[in-house]
Write a protein that holds these residues in place. Structure first.
Motif, mmCIF file in Angstrom:
data_model
loop_
_atom_site.group_PDB
_atom_site.id
_atom_site.type_symbol
_atom_site.label_atom_id
_atom_site.label_comp_id
_atom_site.label_asym_id
_atom_site.label_seq_id
_atom_site.Cartn_x
_atom_site.Cartn_y
_atom_site.Cartn_z
ATOM 1 N N LEU A 291 0.850 -1.184 0.000
ATOM 2 C CA LEU A 291 0.000 0.000 0.000
ATOM 3 C C LEU A 291 0.884 1.232 0.000
ATOM 4 O O LEU A 291 1.620 1.474 0.955
ATOM 5 C CB LEU A 291 -0.921 0.011 1.217
ATOM 6 N N GLN A 292 0.833 1.965 -1.084
ATOM 7 C CA GLN A 292 1.522 3.252 -1.163
ATOM 8 C C GLN A 292 0.539 4.285 -0.644
ATOM 9 O O GLN A 292 -0.558 4.413 -1.156
ATOM 10 C CB GLN A 292 1.887 3.555 -2.612
ATOM 11 N N SER A 293 0.946 4.997 0.382
ATOM 12 C CA SER A 293 0.021 5.956 0.959
ATOM 13 C C SER A 293 0.782 7.004 1.763
ATOM 14 O O SER A 293 1.999 7.091 1.689
ATOM 15 C CB SER A 293 -0.998 5.226 1.842
ATOM 16 N N TRP A 294 0.044 7.770 2.538
ATOM 17 C CA TRP A 294 0.620 8.890 3.278
ATOM 18 C C TRP A 294 1.265 8.395 4.562
ATOM 19 O O TRP A 294 0.690 7.609 5.303
ATOM 20 C CB TRP A 294 -0.459 9.905 3.623
ATOM 21 N N LYS A 295 2.475 8.886 4.850
ATOM 22 C CA LYS A 295 3.155 8.553 6.101
ATOM 23 C C LYS A 295 2.405 9.170 7.280
ATOM 24 O O LYS A 295 1.957 10.306 7.204
ATOM 25 C CB LYS A 295 4.577 9.115 6.113
ATOM 26 N N VAL A 296 2.318 8.425 8.352
ATOM 27 C CA VAL A 296 1.761 8.957 9.590
ATOM 28 C C VAL A 296 2.943 9.516 10.381
ATOM 29 O O VAL A 296 3.855 8.780 10.746
ATOM 30 C CB VAL A 296 1.020 7.879 10.398
ATOM 31 N N LEU A 297 2.940 10.802 10.624
ATOM 32 C CA LEU A 297 4.044 11.463 11.321
ATOM 33 C C LEU A 297 3.640 12.038 12.669
ATOM 34 O O LEU A 297 4.502 12.456 13.438
ATOM 35 C CB LEU A 297 4.617 12.580 10.432
ATOM 36 N N ASP A 298 2.356 12.068 12.966
ATOM 37 C CA ASP A 298 1.850 12.638 14.204
ATOM 38 C C ASP A 298 2.322 11.807 15.404
ATOM 39 O O ASP A 298 1.915 10.649 15.559
ATOM 40 C CB ASP A 298 0.329 12.686 14.161
#
Length: 83
Positions: free
Chosen positions: A31-38
Motif C-alpha cells: 500500500l503506497q500511501s501517506w506517512k503517519v508522522l503525528d
C-alpha cells in the motif's frame, strides 16, 4: 517480482495515491500511501523500527479486492497445478 496495480484513489489530486499493489512472488499486498508522522497517533501503537504506518482514506476500502476477486484467490499454486 511482479507487482500488479489493483487500485488507485480516484479522488486523489496527486498522482493517484494511495495505491494498492499485489506482489505475486511474496503473495502480499503493498500500500503506497501517506506517512503517519503525528507523534501522538504513533505513540498509541507499537511500531518496530523495521516497520512504518501509512494512512489511507476510508473511501478506498471498497476498491480493495476481497474473496474470490483477490489476486491470491486466482494465483496458480507453487506446484503449477490449478486445483
Amino acid at each position: 517480482m511482479a507487482l500488479h496495480l489493483l487500485c488507485k484513489d480516484p479522488e486523489s489530486p496527486n498522482n493517484g495515491s494511495p495505491t494498492l499493489y499485489y506482489d505475486d512472488v511474496s503473495d502480499s499486498y503493498l500500500l503506497q500511501s501517506w506517512k503517519v508522522l503525528d507523534p501522538a497517533r504513533l505513540a498509541a501503537i507499537s511500531v518496530p523500527d523495521h516497520e512504518t504506518v501509512v494512512e489511507f482514506p476510508k473511501r478506498l476500502l471498497h476498491l480493495f479486492p476481497t474473496g474470490d476477486d483477490a489476486p491470491h484467490g486466482r494465483a496458480i499454486p507453487e506446484d503449477g497445478k490449478a486445483s
